[in-house]
Design a protein around this motif. Structure first.
Motif, PDB file in Angstrom:
ATOM      1  N   ALA A  51       0.804  -1.228   0.000  1.00 35.37           N
ATOM      2  CA  ALA A  51       0.000   0.000   0.000  1.00 35.37           C
ATOM      3  C   ALA A  51       0.832   1.271   0.000  1.00 35.37           C
ATOM      4  O   ALA A  51       0.388   2.302  -0.498  1.00 35.37           O
ATOM      5  CB  ALA A  51      -0.931   0.003   1.216  1.00 35.37           C
ATOM      6  N   LEU A  52       2.053   1.191   0.547  1.00 32.39           N
ATOM      7  CA  LEU A  52       2.851   2.407   0.728  1.00 32.39           C
ATOM      8  C   LEU A  52       4.169   2.398  -0.036  1.00 32.39           C
ATOM      9  O   LEU A  52       4.418   3.267  -0.869  1.00 32.39           O
ATOM     10  CB  LEU A  52       3.126   2.610   2.229  1.00 32.39           C
ATOM     11  CG  LEU A  52       4.084   3.727   2.617  1.00 32.39           C
ATOM     12  CD1 LEU A  52       3.502   5.090   2.247  1.00 32.39           C
ATOM     13  CD2 LEU A  52       4.395   3.674   4.106  1.00 32.39           C
ATOM     14  N   VAL A  53       5.016   1.423   0.232  1.00 36.96           N
ATOM     15  CA  VAL A  53       6.396   1.463  -0.264  1.00 36.96           C
ATOM     16  C   VAL A  53       6.481   1.351  -1.783  1.00 36.96           C
ATOM     17  O   VAL A  53       7.141   2.168  -2.443  1.00 36.96           O
ATOM     18  CB  VAL A  53       7.247   0.364   0.414  1.00 36.96           C
ATOM     19  CG1 VAL A  53       8.615   0.254  -0.250  1.00 36.96           C
ATOM     20  CG2 VAL A  53       7.402   0.674   1.900  1.00 36.96           C
ATOM     21  N   GLU A  54       5.824   0.347  -2.347  1.00 36.45           N
ATOM     22  CA  GLU A  54       5.931   0.156  -3.796  1.00 36.45           C
ATOM     23  C   GLU A  54       5.375   1.341  -4.587  1.00 36.45           C
ATOM     24  O   GLU A  54       6.033   1.820  -5.524  1.00 36.45           O
ATOM     25  CB  GLU A  54       5.250  -1.160  -4.190  1.00 36.45           C
ATOM     26  CG  GLU A  54       6.032  -2.381  -3.697  1.00 36.45           C
ATOM     27  CD  GLU A  54       5.284  -3.694  -3.918  1.00 36.45           C
ATOM     28  OE1 GLU A  54       4.203  -3.663  -4.542  1.00 36.45           O
ATOM     29  OE2 GLU A  54       5.780  -4.744  -3.451  1.00 36.45           O
ATOM     30  N   PRO A  55       4.185   1.877  -4.242  1.00 32.50           N
ATOM     31  CA  PRO A  55       3.706   3.068  -4.953  1.00 32.50           C
ATOM     32  C   PRO A  55       4.623   4.278  -4.750  1.00 32.50           C
ATOM     33  O   PRO A  55       4.836   5.059  -5.685  1.00 32.50           O
ATOM     34  CB  PRO A  55       2.330   3.323  -4.332  1.00 32.50           C
ATOM     35  CG  PRO A  55       1.892   2.000  -3.790  1.00 32.50           C
ATOM     36  CD  PRO A  55       3.155   1.348  -3.320  1.00 32.50           C
ATOM     37  N   SER A 282      -1.903   9.488   4.389  1.00 37.00           N
ATOM     38  CA  SER A 282      -2.891   9.795   3.350  1.00 37.00           C
ATOM     39  C   SER A 282      -4.117   8.904   3.537  1.00 37.00           C
ATOM     40  O   SER A 282      -4.018   7.800   4.091  1.00 37.00           O
ATOM     41  CB  SER A 282      -2.288   9.552   1.964  1.00 37.00           C
ATOM     42  OG  SER A 282      -2.062   8.162   1.759  1.00 37.00           O
ATOM     43  N   PRO A 283      -5.291   9.344   3.110  1.00 32.84           N
ATOM     44  CA  PRO A 283      -6.500   8.533   3.258  1.00 32.84           C
ATOM     45  C   PRO A 283      -6.369   7.136   2.660  1.00 32.84           C
ATOM     46  O   PRO A 283      -6.863   6.162   3.230  1.00 32.84           O
ATOM     47  CB  PRO A 283      -7.564   9.357   2.532  1.00 32.84           C
ATOM     48  CG  PRO A 283      -7.096  10.768   2.647  1.00 32.84           C
ATOM     49  CD  PRO A 283      -5.595  10.691   2.566  1.00 32.84           C
ATOM     50  N   GLU A 284      -5.660   7.005   1.526  1.00 34.57           N
ATOM     51  CA  GLU A 284      -5.548   5.713   0.857  1.00 34.57           C
ATOM     52  C   GLU A 284      -4.773   4.697   1.696  1.00 34.57           C
ATOM     53  O   GLU A 284      -5.204   3.548   1.865  1.00 34.57           O
ATOM     54  CB  GLU A 284      -4.847   5.882  -0.505  1.00 34.57           C
ATOM     55  CG  GLU A 284      -5.570   6.782  -1.492  1.00 34.57           C
ATOM     56  CD  GLU A 284      -5.350   8.260  -1.246  1.00 34.57           C
ATOM     57  OE1 GLU A 284      -6.073   9.073  -1.867  1.00 34.57           O
ATOM     58  OE2 GLU A 284      -4.468   8.615  -0.434  1.00 34.57           O
ATOM     59  N   THR A 291      -8.511  -1.509   6.914  1.00 31.31           N
ATOM     60  CA  THR A 291      -9.287  -2.636   6.384  1.00 31.31           C
ATOM     61  C   THR A 291      -8.514  -3.947   6.423  1.00 31.31           C
ATOM     62  O   THR A 291      -9.100  -5.012   6.619  1.00 31.31           O
ATOM     63  CB  THR A 291      -9.736  -2.349   4.936  1.00 31.31           C
ATOM     64  OG1 THR A 291      -8.598  -2.017   4.136  1.00 31.31           O
ATOM     65  CG2 THR A 291     -10.729  -1.194   4.894  1.00 31.31           C
ATOM     66  N   GLU A 292      -7.194  -3.869   6.273  1.00 28.93           N
ATOM     67  CA  GLU A 292      -6.387  -5.089   6.260  1.00 28.93           C
ATOM     68  C   GLU A 292      -5.966  -5.530   7.653  1.00 28.93           C
ATOM     69  O   GLU A 292      -5.949  -6.723   7.963  1.00 28.93           O
ATOM     70  CB  GLU A 292      -5.137  -4.879   5.389  1.00 28.93           C
ATOM     71  CG  GLU A 292      -5.422  -4.716   3.908  1.00 28.93           C
ATOM     72  CD  GLU A 292      -5.938  -5.988   3.268  1.00 28.93           C
ATOM     73  OE1 GLU A 292      -5.516  -7.082   3.680  1.00 28.93           O
ATOM     74  OE2 GLU A 292      -6.770  -5.880   2.350  1.00 28.93           O
ATOM     75  N   LEU A 293      -5.604  -4.563   8.511  1.00 21.92           N
ATOM     76  CA  LEU A 293      -5.016  -4.895   9.810  1.00 21.92           C
ATOM     77  C   LEU A 293      -5.774  -4.330  11.001  1.00 21.92           C
ATOM     78  O   LEU A 293      -5.372  -4.527  12.148  1.00 21.92           O
ATOM     79  CB  LEU A 293      -3.566  -4.400   9.861  1.00 21.92           C
ATOM     80  CG  LEU A 293      -2.601  -4.990   8.829  1.00 21.92           C
ATOM     81  CD1 LEU A 293      -1.224  -4.352   8.972  1.00 21.92           C
ATOM     82  CD2 LEU A 293      -2.500  -6.502   8.980  1.00 21.92           C
ATOM     83  N   PHE A 294      -6.838  -3.559  10.751  1.00 24.09           N
ATOM     84  CA  PHE A 294      -7.691  -2.987  11.803  1.00 24.09           C
ATOM     85  C   PHE A 294      -6.969  -1.972  12.689  1.00 24.09           C
ATOM     86  O   PHE A 294      -7.322  -1.802  13.857  1.00 24.09           O
ATOM     87  CB  PHE A 294      -8.318  -4.100  12.660  1.00 24.09           C
ATOM     88  CG  PHE A 294      -9.141  -5.063  11.852  1.00 24.09           C
ATOM     89  CD1 PHE A 294     -10.420  -4.742  11.448  1.00 24.09           C
ATOM     90  CD2 PHE A 294      -8.601  -6.288  11.472  1.00 24.09           C
ATOM     91  CE1 PHE A 294     -11.173  -5.620  10.676  1.00 24.09           C
ATOM     92  CE2 PHE A 294      -9.341  -7.182  10.705  1.00 24.09           C
ATOM     93  CZ  PHE A 294     -10.636  -6.846  10.311  1.00 24.09           C
ATOM     94  N   THR A 301     -10.278  12.350   8.090  1.00 24.26           N
ATOM     95  CA  THR A 301     -11.044  12.371   6.841  1.00 24.26           C
ATOM     96  C   THR A 301     -11.251  10.976   6.246  1.00 24.26           C
ATOM     97  O   THR A 301     -11.983  10.827   5.274  1.00 24.26           O
ATOM     98  CB  THR A 301     -10.344  13.248   5.776  1.00 24.26           C
ATOM     99  OG1 THR A 301      -9.137  12.602   5.340  1.00 24.26           O
ATOM    100  CG2 THR A 301     -10.013  14.622   6.320  1.00 24.26           C
ATOM    101  N   VAL A 302     -10.610   9.962   6.833  1.00 23.37           N
ATOM    102  CA  VAL A 302     -10.684   8.607   6.280  1.00 23.37           C
ATOM    103  C   VAL A 302     -12.092   8.023   6.485  1.00 23.37           C
ATOM    104  O   VAL A 302     -12.641   8.065   7.585  1.00 23.37           O
ATOM    105  CB  VAL A 302      -9.644   7.683   6.938  1.00 23.37           C
ATOM    106  CG1 VAL A 302      -9.752   6.270   6.382  1.00 23.37           C
ATOM    107  CG2 VAL A 302      -8.243   8.232   6.709  1.00 23.37           C
ATOM    108  N   LYS A 303     -12.655   7.493   5.429  1.00 23.86           N
ATOM    109  CA  LYS A 303     -13.969   6.848   5.484  1.00 23.86           C
ATOM    110  C   LYS A 303     -13.773   5.333   5.394  1.00 23.86           C
ATOM    111  O   LYS A 303     -13.321   4.818   4.374  1.00 23.86           O
ATOM    112  CB  LYS A 303     -14.847   7.310   4.311  1.00 23.86           C
ATOM    113  CG  LYS A 303     -14.990   8.828   4.189  1.00 23.86           C
ATOM    114  CD  LYS A 303     -15.688   9.432   5.392  1.00 23.86           C
ATOM    115  CE  LYS A 303     -15.873  10.945   5.208  1.00 23.86           C
ATOM    116  NZ  LYS A 303     -16.409  11.574   6.441  1.00 23.86           N
TER     117      LYS A 303
END
Length: 346
Positions: A51-55, A282-284, A291-294, A301-303
């Motif tokens: 989710a973070l490093v590769e992008p 960031s929200p993403e 969602t993956e690790l709770f 602002t995260v939904k």
């Protein structure tokens, strides 16, 4: 250039070849800036990379090196290296270990210009003028749901006779361990820091004492224990993998396991480091960890999906219930508390 014509010609050819060879090397070197960051192993590492490093690597054309371990290890190496030569550009972990390097000037002041998502964090997520919480986990009680046990509601349920020989908590050096000690001290003593009362109560329970949450997870999974101090994210991750466990928020209050991040003062890549932190909050990325690790987002602002929201900190009302300690003050008394603990619990 002096020397025979043949020598000069040969030398010219050699120098031309070397000069040509150096051009692509210089170009390649420009593309291999390495940002060194800390990170946990296991499932955290999996989500962090995807989710973070590769992008981030793709977007900025850099390499991110993740140094796995635990907070106390990272801080020990940081202190040993000195503020001008840090082993990491970005260091994150649990707050109790950070007051000392923070006071000694190891961290860069927060930079909202380079990390604009800081403006969207809950006020409780801002630590001093250098650091911020990326995620929160609530510390409570986890228990097996397939053993015919009543659902606990209070921290006092940890001492129930049903759990004799089958309950677990942590040594005082663990963040969850010292938070549990504070809660126990208040329940069985005068206040959070009546450590004598807290140590005596934990000693009376005779729990299995461990160093890491990963050990408790395995103990719950293998039925070595049926009740344990654990944070919500870890419990729900076990549940997601099919382990019959559930998590309880004890009525007396919820201390937190926070994930605090900062840029080191001596980093040679400060701009990139703050951009990395900005991506983390960031929200993403916050949504991915939720969602993956709770892990509960600190970006307000995260939904998150409804089924996840009911398992994590979700909204200002939940944030208000969090019990946060002044770890800078705790750090001053911790050595004597540790000595007391080691004497009584050995």
């Amino acid at each position: 250039m002096s020397g025979p014509p043949r020598f000069r010609s040969a030398l010219f050819v050699v120098l031309s070849i070397l000069a040509g060879a150096l051009v692509p090397l210089a170009g390649a070197d420009a593309q291999t800036t390495t940002l060194v960051v800390t990170g946990y192993g296991g499932r955290w590492s999996d989500v962090m990379k995807k989710a973070l490093v590769e992008p981030f690597e793709k977007k900025h054309g850099v390499k991110v090196e993740i140094v796995t371990g635990i907070t106390t290890e990272w801080v020990a190496k940081l202190l040993a290296a000195g503020p001008d030569n840090p082993p990491y550009d970005v260091v994150f972990g649990n707050e109790p270990a950070f007051p000392i390097p923070r006071e000694r000037g190891f961290f860069e002041k927060r930079n909202e210009a380079l990390a604009p998502n800081i403006k969207n964090l809950y006020p409780k997520a801002l630590i001093g003028d250098t650091s911020l919480a990326m995620f929160w986990g609530r510390i409570g009680l986890a228990y097996r749901t397939d053993m015919g046990l009543k659902r606990p509601v209070s921290w006092k349920d940890f001492w129930d006779e049903a759990y004799v020989g089958k309950r677990a908590t942590y040594v005082i050096g663990n963040t969850l361990g010292i938070n549990f000690l504070f809660m126990t001290s208040k329940i069985y003593g005068k206040d959070y820091f009546d450590i004598d009362a807290g140590v005596a109560a934990i000693k009376r329970a005779q729990p299995k004492l461990v160093d890491f949450t990963g050990t408790v997870e395995k103990q719950l999974e293998q039925k070595e224990v049926v009740m344990a101090v654990l944070h919500d994210a870890s419990t729900y991750d076990l549940q997601k993998r099919g382990i019959p466990v559930d998590w309880v928020a004890p009525t007396e209050g919820l201390p937190i396991l926070d994930q605090i991040v900062q840029v080191t003062q001596g980093s040679k890549h400060k701009e990139l480091a703050w951009k990395f932190i900005d991506a983390y909050i960031s929200p993403e990325v916050q949504l991915a960890f939720a969602t993956e690790l709770f892990w509960s987002p600190t970006n307000k602002t995260v939904k998150v999906p409804a089924d996840v929201a009911k398992k994590i900190i979700s909204g200002p009302a939940d944030v208000d219930k969090l019990v946060l300690f002044d770890w800078a003050q705790v750090a001053k008394q911790r050595p004597q508390w540790t000595e007391k603990w080691n004497k009584e619990m050995r």
